[in-house]
Design a protein around this motif. Structure first.
Motif: not given
Lengths: 258, 363
Positions: B336-341
């Motif tokens: 789960l990376d920055i796209s999960g903000r």
């Protein structure tokens, strides 16, 4: 020189190695005057009685290589950064005596930022800059201090002001700063100039001992290999090409900063 | 004596440094770490300690080198673009094996990026961001208290291993206010700095004059050959790898899914683990405290036990590469990376609810 003759010269103190020098670097070029500046520094530290407290910070290049053989605490650092290291050591350990030895590229090109910043803060350190009008270690490229018309590895047609800029006057620049206690430019091409240069360096050191402000000395030095001249011809070149561009003397000498 | 206060993470850096008897700080203004520099300017001079506002982050890192050479406990702090500027100096400090501490409050990149938080400096801290293949210890706090504690640990580790240590914070940890217990932590004795520059006279009886070379003049190197010097550094890094791995486990004992996160994301994961446990899901958290050396062994063991992983990090997916190396294909790894903000902006964060959502999908 025969061993017998050398022994006589040493015995009568006609020539001698400064006591701070632990060895002579084998790789200095014939006629290089950077080494002479180091010698003067070694003599001044002992004459002022501060060699035991001294920390020397050596920039990248030929200028300070001989200082690596001095019997003082000493280090090299990243290109152009000696004033930063000297600042930190002096501030944390005010009892130490701090000098930097840097070339013209180290001090006025890559290191212009830290140099100006140290002048701005008026650090209680001494900065000695050897100006050989080129980059010595890397093979004689153009430096900020190369004189107009000077042919170097990177100004093969001669330095043209409109294209490559104009000679940088470091000692005059240093004198402009309020935190500067002393700024001077010397040369080593005659015995008289040698003696004056030694006086300049000693005075710059004294400003630190007296806690006045930053002391700066620029020394014009010969670089026979990269100038493609003999050591003797270099002395004439300094007289005819460098000194007219870079006048010798003291540009600032104050005992108190108001 | 414990003193309780309510401060930001960036100020906890200062209180921790003071508790560790840091003598000097050198810093340049950059967001989001300005509270740290301001703290040292306010608190250090009146205590007779050294604060210098530098001309740049290259100035900071080289003054740091000078301060370390003088044998003092010294530190600097910066944020990501300033961290880039420090890399040449870091390489020299690592080459000269000088103990010092760098607090890095990570912001969004690349380039100028944003002045808000992110965790994008994982690679440049854990791999040695400058030239020459060196490594530095990286400690990652997730709270104000951890920031204060890990700064002290950083000084200790720096002294015993003669190495720079990075405290990798982020814009959230740095600018969140929490209660803090200020207290000096005793980690044990550290070796005398016999190599410190104080002028030959003061240490003459021991070693005479001292020299530190970061290269350039090979005959000065205190090792007989260049390769033996590099070999010495390699052995030192291996020793640190073998002895200094630190991590925190939360609800990990019986976990079927282990979240792995550092910095503020570890806080989101902890909350998500609580939410999952309330629903009876066997989820835990592994929070690396040292990002280098990375806690590979425990991850490897968990993978062998059949545990799945969810790496949560507020960047493009950087730490996940270390997890892959540790797992060696034994287990499933999710990211789960920055796209999960929660917002697609520089102010967006990876929230506990989003982590919980991901956990639900995986179990």
């Amino acid at each position: 020189m025969s061993p017998q003759k050398q022994a006589i010269l040493y015995e009568e103190k006609i020539v001698a190695q400064p006591e701070l020098m632990m060895m002579i670097m084998p790789f200095a070029c014939a006629g290089c005057q950077n080494q002479t500046v180091s010698r003067i520094i070694a003599e001044c530290l002992v004459e002022l009685g501060v060699d035991g407290q001294t920390v020397g910070i050596i920039g990248v290049g030929c200028a300070g290589s001989l200082v690596m053989t001095m019997n003082i605490d000493r280090t090299m650092c990243a290109h152009g950064r000696p004033p930063d290291l000297a600042t930190a050591i002096k501030r944390l350990r005010p009892d130490t005596f701090l000098f930097t030895i840097q070339g013209d590229g180290d001090c006025m090109a890559i290191g212009a930022g830290p140099f100006i910043a140290a002048l701005t803060r008026g650090e209680r350190i001494s900065i000695i800059m050897c100006n050989n009008s080129c980059y010595g270690t890397t093979g004689g490229q153009m430096a900020p201090t190369s004189v107009s018309g000077q042919k170097t590895a990177t100004s093969p047609d001669g330095r043209d002001g409109a294209r490559e800029g104009y000679p940088a006057h470091t000692a005059e620049l240093a004198a402009l700063f309020k935190g500067t206690a002393y700024s001077a430019r010397g040369a080593l091409n005659t015995p008289a100039n040698y003696q004056r240069t030694k006086k300049y360096i000693k005075t710059a050191f004294q400003k630190q001992i007296d806690n006045v402000g930053l002391g700066f000395v620029e020394v014009l030095v010969a670089c026979p290999v990269n100038w493609h001249l003999s050591p003797i011809e270099c002395l004439d070149w300094i007289e005819q090409k460098m000194i007219p561009e870079y006048p010798l003397g003291e540009f600032k000498n104050i005992d108190q900063i108001d | 004596m414990v003193e309780r206060m309510f401060v930001e993470g960036n100020e906890a850096v200062g209180w921790g440094a003071l508790a560790a008897d840091c003598e000097g700080f050198f810093g340049y203004p950059i967001t989001p770490q300005n509270e740290t520099t301001n703290w040292f300017a306010r608190e250090f001079p009146k205590r007779g300690r050294v604060f210098v506002q530098t001309e740049s982050e290259t100035g900071s890192i080289n003054m740091l080198m000078g301060g370390a050479i003088a044998g003092a406990r010294v530190m600097t702090s910066t944020s990501s673009p300033g961290w880039s500027l420090m890399q040449e100096g870091m390489s020299h400090i690592a080459a000269a094996e000088l103990p010092c501490v760098i607090a890095l409050v990570s912001r969004g990149g690349p380039g100028g990026g944003t002045t808000r938080h992110s965790q994008m400096d994982y690679m440049s801290t854990t791999r040695g961001g400058g030239h020459g293949g060196y490594r530095t210890i990286v400690l990652a706090p997730s709270s104000v208290q951890e920031t204060h504690d890990l700064v002290q640990l950083a000084f200790y580790l720096a002294d015993i291993h003669r190495t720079p240590v990075i405290l990798l914070s982020d814009g959230i940890v740095g600018q969140t206010e929490e209660s803090l217990d200020v207290e000096t932590i005793d980690f044990g004795p550290v070796p005398d700095k016999e190599w410190a520059f104080i002028g030959r006279e003061k240490h003459m009886n021991k070693t005479g004059s001292l020299v530190i070379s970061t290269g350039g003049i090979p005959i000065i190197t205190p090792y007989p050959t260049y390769v033996s010097y590099i070999q010495h550094l390699k052995e030192k890094y291996q020793y640190i790898t073998d002895t200094e791995v630190r991590y925190e486990m939360y609800e990990a004992e019986d976990a079927q899914l282990l979240t792995i996160a550092f910095g503020y994301c570890a806080r989101s994961c902890k909350e998500a683990v609580n939410m999952a446990r309330a629903k009876g899901l066997k989820v835990g958290l592994l929070q690396p405290i040292t990002l280098w050396p990375f806690p590979s062994q425990i991850i490897k063991e968990k993978a062998s036990q059949g545990c799945k992983f969810l790496v949560v990090e507020d960047n493009q997916g950087l730490m996940v590469e270390d997890v892959k190396i540790a797992v060696e294909g034994r287990a499933e790894i999710n990211l789960l990376d920055i796209s999960g903000r929660h917002l697609p902006t520089d102010g967006g964060m990876i929230m506990p609810g989003r982590v919980f959502e991901e956990v639900n999908k995986l179990l």
